[in-house]
Write an enzyme that holds these catalytic residues in place. Structure first.
Site, mmCIF file in Angstrom:
data_model
loop_
_atom_site.group_PDB
_atom_site.id
_atom_site.type_symbol
_atom_site.label_atom_id
_atom_site.label_comp_id
_atom_site.label_asym_id
_atom_site.label_seq_id
_atom_site.Cartn_x
_atom_site.Cartn_y
_atom_site.Cartn_z
ATOM 1 N N SER A 7 2.986 4.178 -4.060
ATOM 2 C CA SER A 7 4.170 3.243 -3.958
ATOM 3 C C SER A 7 4.688 3.030 -5.304
ATOM 4 C CB SER A 7 4.332 2.140 -2.947
ATOM 5 O OG SER A 7 5.278 1.370 -3.235
ATOM 6 N N HIS A 32 6.239 7.309 -2.819
ATOM 7 C CA HIS A 32 6.744 6.349 -1.795
ATOM 8 C C HIS A 32 7.811 5.751 -2.623
ATOM 9 C CE1 HIS A 32 7.030 4.418 2.315
ATOM 10 N NE2 HIS A 32 7.169 3.179 1.362
ATOM 11 N N ASP A 34 10.429 2.617 -2.094
ATOM 12 C CA ASP A 34 11.053 1.505 -1.469
ATOM 13 C C ASP A 34 12.384 1.070 -1.794
ATOM 14 O OD1 ASP A 34 8.847 0.792 0.268
ATOM 15 O OD2 ASP A 34 7.597 0.472 -1.362
ATOM 16 N N MET A 36 15.234 -1.551 -1.160
ATOM 17 C CA MET A 36 15.476 -2.879 -0.691
ATOM 18 C C MET A 36 16.885 -3.617 -1.267
ATOM 19 S SD MET A 36 11.533 -4.683 -0.980
ATOM 20 C CE MET A 36 11.320 -4.662 -2.700
ATOM 21 N N HIS A 64 11.789 4.991 1.817
ATOM 22 C CA HIS A 64 11.822 3.886 2.868
ATOM 23 C C HIS A 64 12.809 2.874 2.715
ATOM 24 C CE1 HIS A 64 9.070 0.489 4.564
ATOM 25 N NE2 HIS A 64 10.175 0.494 5.357
ATOM 26 N N MET A 66 14.556 -0.225 3.600
ATOM 27 C CA MET A 66 14.588 -1.549 4.163
ATOM 28 C C MET A 66 15.622 -2.090 3.764
ATOM 29 S SD MET A 66 10.519 -2.497 2.929
ATOM 30 C CE MET A 66 10.737 -1.778 1.190
ATOM 31 N N MET A 136 4.420 -1.039 9.431
ATOM 32 C CA MET A 136 4.113 -1.835 8.350
ATOM 33 C C MET A 136 3.014 -2.776 8.789
ATOM 34 S SD MET A 136 6.376 -1.193 6.056
ATOM 35 C CE MET A 136 6.105 -2.797 5.028
ATOM 36 N N GLY A 143 5.421 -6.377 -2.926
ATOM 37 C CA GLY A 143 4.345 -5.605 -3.052
ATOM 38 C C GLY A 143 2.956 -6.684 -3.226
ATOM 39 N N ASP A 174 1.918 1.121 5.723
ATOM 40 C CA ASP A 174 2.382 0.585 4.330
ATOM 41 C C ASP A 174 1.890 -0.961 4.377
ATOM 42 O OD1 ASP A 174 3.539 -0.388 2.290
ATOM 43 O OD2 ASP A 174 5.557 0.636 2.913
ATOM 44 N N GLY A 175 1.161 -1.357 3.303
ATOM 45 C CA GLY A 175 0.909 -2.816 3.101
ATOM 46 C C GLY A 175 -0.459 -2.939 3.165
ATOM 47 N N GLY A 176 -0.843 -3.415 2.106
ATOM 48 C CA GLY A 176 -2.266 -4.022 1.743
ATOM 49 C C GLY A 176 -3.435 -2.705 1.867
ATOM 50 N N GLY A 196 -0.021 1.033 -3.189
ATOM 51 C CA GLY A 196 0.751 0.494 -4.237
ATOM 52 C C GLY A 196 -0.120 -0.126 -5.272
#
Length: 220
Positions: A7, A32, A34, A36, A64, A66, A136, A143, A174-176, A196
């Site tokens: 990411s 990736h 993002d 936003m 992505h 958002m 998600m 992040g 996506d996430g953690g 990320g």
């Protein structure tokens, strides 16, 4: 084999070109990206003009969105160089199918995403139309968060639904994502991992990607 999508949100923006080269040299599958808007999520990130520059690099772009009203921005991000464009079910509402159709009309692969507390049932009607479903595993917009444990079961639930319908779709998470949590979600059914902070902080990014790529899957 698991696909890996570092990411850009976690990159060093002062050395962005070098950071993207690091992604390419690692052998990652996609970058990736993002987007936003400060409305759907609190933060504001990258737009189309930066994507046009990033698209000059030799790696597919996983965009992505958002953002609220994603249908207004799909065409411009497609023209800027996206290969995948993912929209949120919570932002598109009853226009989710129209968004997917528009993404396809622009020549891109279409993804749909749900936040951690959004039920899979919200997107069941469009599973046949989408190419990818993005789960998600943290609240979108920031992040470096830790994966929310119950989201692993959402991945497993989605994979079960797809299997029952005979649908072959990419499940992206996506996430953690790190070496520990990656194993949990791939065993549950994920086959594309957005990483990320764990990627950009890795001493050896290529070794990190290789290890993610060889994670056990629900097929094993």
């Amino acid at each position: 084999m698991i696909k890996v999508a570092p990411s850009m949100l976690a990159a060093n923006y002062l050395k962005l070109g070098d950071e993207i080269d690091k992604v390419i040299q690692s052998g990652a599958d996609v970058l990736h990206y993002d987007v936003m808007d400060g409305t759907f999520v609190p933060a504001i990130s990258f737009g189309q003009e930066i994507l046009k520059m990033v698209a000059k690099k030799d790696i597919p772009l996983d965009v992505h969105l958002m953002i609220q009203n994603p249908e207004k921005q799909i065409e411009s991000f497609a023209k800027a160089g996206a290969k995948y464009i993912t929209v949120h079910a919570e932002a598109a509402g009853f226009g989710l199918k129209d968004c997917i159709d528009k993404i396809h009309a622009c020549g891109c692969l279409a993804g749909v995403s749900v936040k951690p507390f959004t039920m899979i049932s919200m997107i069941e009607d469009v599973l046949e139309d989408a190419d990818m479903i993005l789960i998600m595993t943290v609240e979108p917009g920031k992040g470096g968060q830790k994966m929310i444990p119950f989201t692993v079961e959402k991945v497993r639930q989605l994979r079960s639904i797809l299997k029952a319908r005979g649908l072959s779709k990419i499940i992206e998470v996506d996430g953690g994502v790190n070496l520990e949590t990656a194993r949990l979600v791939t065993e549950a059914g994920a086959d594309m991992l957005v990483a990320g902070s764990a990627f950009f902080k890795a001493e050896n990014p290529k070794a990190f990607v290789d290890e993610l790529r060889c994670m056990p899957t629900d097929q094993e």
